[in-house]
Design an enzyme around this catalytic site. Structure first.
Site, mmCIF file in Angstrom:
data_model
loop_
_atom_site.group_PDB
_atom_site.id
_atom_site.type_symbol
_atom_site.label_atom_id
_atom_site.label_comp_id
_atom_site.label_asym_id
_atom_site.label_seq_id
_atom_site.Cartn_x
_atom_site.Cartn_y
_atom_site.Cartn_z
ATOM 1 N N LYS A 130 -19.942 34.405 -51.095
ATOM 2 C CA LYS A 130 -18.491 34.325 -50.915
ATOM 3 C C LYS A 130 -17.913 33.245 -51.819
ATOM 4 O O LYS A 130 -18.486 32.160 -51.936
ATOM 5 C CB LYS A 130 -18.182 34.011 -49.449
ATOM 6 C CG LYS A 130 -16.701 33.982 -49.114
ATOM 7 C CD LYS A 130 -16.500 33.657 -47.623
ATOM 8 C CE LYS A 130 -15.030 33.663 -47.233
ATOM 9 N NZ LYS A 130 -14.844 33.361 -45.793
ATOM 10 N N SER A 190 -12.236 36.723 -43.199
ATOM 11 C CA SER A 190 -11.906 36.512 -44.602
ATOM 12 C C SER A 190 -13.069 36.813 -45.540
ATOM 13 O O SER A 190 -12.860 36.925 -46.740
ATOM 14 C CB SER A 190 -11.474 35.055 -44.797
ATOM 15 O OG SER A 190 -12.539 34.178 -44.481
ATOM 16 N N SER A 196 -14.640 34.983 -39.421
ATOM 17 C CA SER A 196 -14.659 35.574 -40.763
ATOM 18 C C SER A 196 -15.990 36.149 -41.229
ATOM 19 O O SER A 196 -16.043 36.755 -42.286
ATOM 20 C CB SER A 196 -14.201 34.541 -41.784
ATOM 21 O OG SER A 196 -12.806 34.488 -41.781
HETATM 22 N N1 GLN Z 1 -9.018 35.117 -39.312
HETATM 23 C C1 GLN Z 1 -9.120 33.746 -38.931
HETATM 24 C C2 GLN Z 1 -8.100 32.949 -39.685
HETATM 25 O O1 GLN Z 1 -7.327 33.522 -40.351
HETATM 26 C C3 GLN Z 1 -10.489 33.240 -39.181
HETATM 27 C C4 GLN Z 1 -10.748 32.933 -40.598
HETATM 28 C C5 GLN Z 1 -12.131 32.394 -40.831
HETATM 29 O O2 GLN Z 1 -13.010 32.501 -39.972
HETATM 30 N N2 GLN Z 1 -12.343 31.798 -41.993
HETATM 31 O O3 GLN Z 1 -8.059 31.760 -39.628
#
Ligand code: GLN
Length: 480
Positions: A79, A154, A178
């Protein structure tokens, strides 16, 4: 050789039998990944030179009769919030479009030392903020199972890369879901380790007290092997744990008879019916495999989203302050004074979601509001963690859905941040408590969209979580 379906074990056998060399596999994998990328946009950068150099090292070690490492020759995707020396690392942000880090994250270093071949960096929501990958400055990722749908976020690029078979395993990061949510949307295994299990050195900070690095794989076995390579104390991350790292593969023995599992009432309320049906079938399956399943309650769950969006934005507002046009980032071309330069650089560089979070985070930390919001959220976080401690006094692990719904259409929720935030209603709690949790494929909806089952376990109890997930996977998931 079917590149898209390769496992780590098959690669090991193929290399030792000299059916292919690591360099040949890497070249084929890169070619396949470039082709597929036109469809999904899962990768932002291919690290061809670095991949081939690693592959050649693996081939040399093999030729000398040395052990090339547990991940020898395995194509890995990383990532793009995890830094790679000499390979562009954008964090999905326009601000870092040309940023080339001078060092490697510890997880990256360990992967390569184990023979893993990093073929590229994957697309993600800007600074890991999002649930759909639509917040990337480099365009959305498309779900390999349905190209008009999101892969989740994400870490959507990493999940999509593993699902389409362009990487055998991948690294993602999880702050509020994420890894697990995109794993669920893309039908792959994704795991968030105990906080501190994997070093965060080189992981671009979003919300430091919640950030985790974790693996994706097409099987529990592959994901478990990657964790065993990247886990363990790192002097470069003071929050990394001293706890010994077990040999996870040895725990994948199918023995789950008598395991006590909890089914949290609060996680079954807002499910779309198909997701609910699949989870119910998974639970029946686990009972047939000999687990004892009982209802439990995690009463503070209702406050999880609010608590998370106070703490995560507070930490993010502080962490993102470093992108100021002086260090790392590109600088706005049109500024007359220093403060203009900051304002213009950040104004032009950050996308809408990052700006929303910086504003919210600055607000909850400001004098007069700190006690009412930030301090209160920290207290709620303790209650959420206590719910899990109480539950684990009764059960060995918790099973639950990952997300209330399967992959949604690109564009469907992007204008409604509140609807988007609800994607993570079942995943955020695990991060707030710092416990290990994972998504394991459970089945598909009538439309062919994957659905994941979540398993949550006690701190540092990844081995038991893997054993359960592996037994479930071997038994064919929720299918009869
Ligand atoms: N979707 C969550 C957010 O927008 C989690 C994101 C993540 O785990 N990096 O913060």
């Amino acid at each position: 050789m079917d590149i898209a379906a390769l496992t780590i074990d098959q690669i090991r056998e193929g290399l030792h039998a000299r059916r292919f060399s690591s360099a040949e596999l890497t070249t084929a994998a890169l070619k396949f990944a470039r082709n597929e990328n036109a469809q999904t946009n899962a990768y932002l950068t291919f690290s061809e030179e670095r991949a081939l150099a690693t592959a050649r090292r693996v081939d040399e070690r093999l030729a000398r009769g040395e052990d090339p490492g547990p991940l020898a020759g395995v194509p890995v995707a990383v990532k793009d919030v995890i830094v790679t020396k000499g390979v562009r690392t954008t964090c999905g942000s326009k601000l870092l479009a040309n940023y080339v880090p001078p060092y490697d994250a510890t997880a990256v270093e360990r992967l390569e030392a184990a023979g893993g071949v990093i073929i590229g960096k994957t697309n993600c929501d800007e600074f890991a903020m999002g649930s759909s990958n639509e917040n990337s400055a480099f365009g959305p990722v498309r779900n390999p199972h349905a190209l008009d749908r999101v892969p989740g976020g994400s870490s959507g690029g990493s999940a999509a890369a593993v699902a389409q078979g362009t990487a055998v395993v991948a690294l993602g990061s999880d702050t509020g879901g994420s890894i697990r949510q995109p794993a669920s949307f893309c039908g792959v295994v994704g795991l968030t380790p105990t906080y501190g299990r994997v070093s965060r050195y080189g992981l671009t900070a979003f919300a430091s007290s919640l950030d985790h690095i974790g693996p994706f794989g097409r099987s529990v076995r592959d994901a478990a092997l990657v964790l065993s390579v990247i886990a363990g104390r790192d002097p470069l991350d003071s929050t990394s744990a001293e706890a010994p790292v077990p040999d996870y593969l040895r725990h994948l023995d199918g023995e789950i008879k008598g395991l006590k599992l909890g089914l949290p009432r609060e996680y079954l309320k807002d499910l779309t019916s198909e997701t609910g049906d699949l989870i119910a079938r998974a639970v029946e399956k686990l009972k047939r495999l000999g687990c004892e399943v009982r209802d439990i309650t995690l009463p503070a769950t209702d406050y999880a989203i609010a608590c998370y969006y106070v703490i995560a934005t507070a930490e993010a507002s502080s962490n993102l302050a470093r992108y100021d046009g002086v260090r790392y980032t590109s600088r706005s071309a049109s500024s007359e004074s220093l403060s203009d330069m900051y304002r213009n650089t950040r104004g032009e560089g950050f996308g809408a979601e990052c700006k929303r979070r910086i504003m919210l985070g600055t607000y909850v930390l400001s004098a007069g509001y700190y006690d009412a919001y930030y301090l209160k959220a920290q207290k709620v976080r303790a209650l959420i963690a206590r719910d899990f401690t109480n539950a684990f006094a009764e059960v060995d692990a918790i099973v639950a859905p990952v997300s209330p719904f399967p992959a949604f259409k690109i564009g469907e929720k992007i204008d409604d941040p509140m609807a988007m935030y609800l994607s993570d209603i079942y995943t955020i709690t695990g991060d707030l408590a710092g416990i290990p949790c994972m998504s394991v494929p459970c089945g598909k909806t009538a439309q062919g969209l994957p659905v994941g089952m979540q398993i949550l376990a006690k701190h540092f109890d990844e081995a038991r979580m893997f054993r359960l997930a592996d037994a479930f996977e071997r038994a064919g998931g929720a299918q009869n």
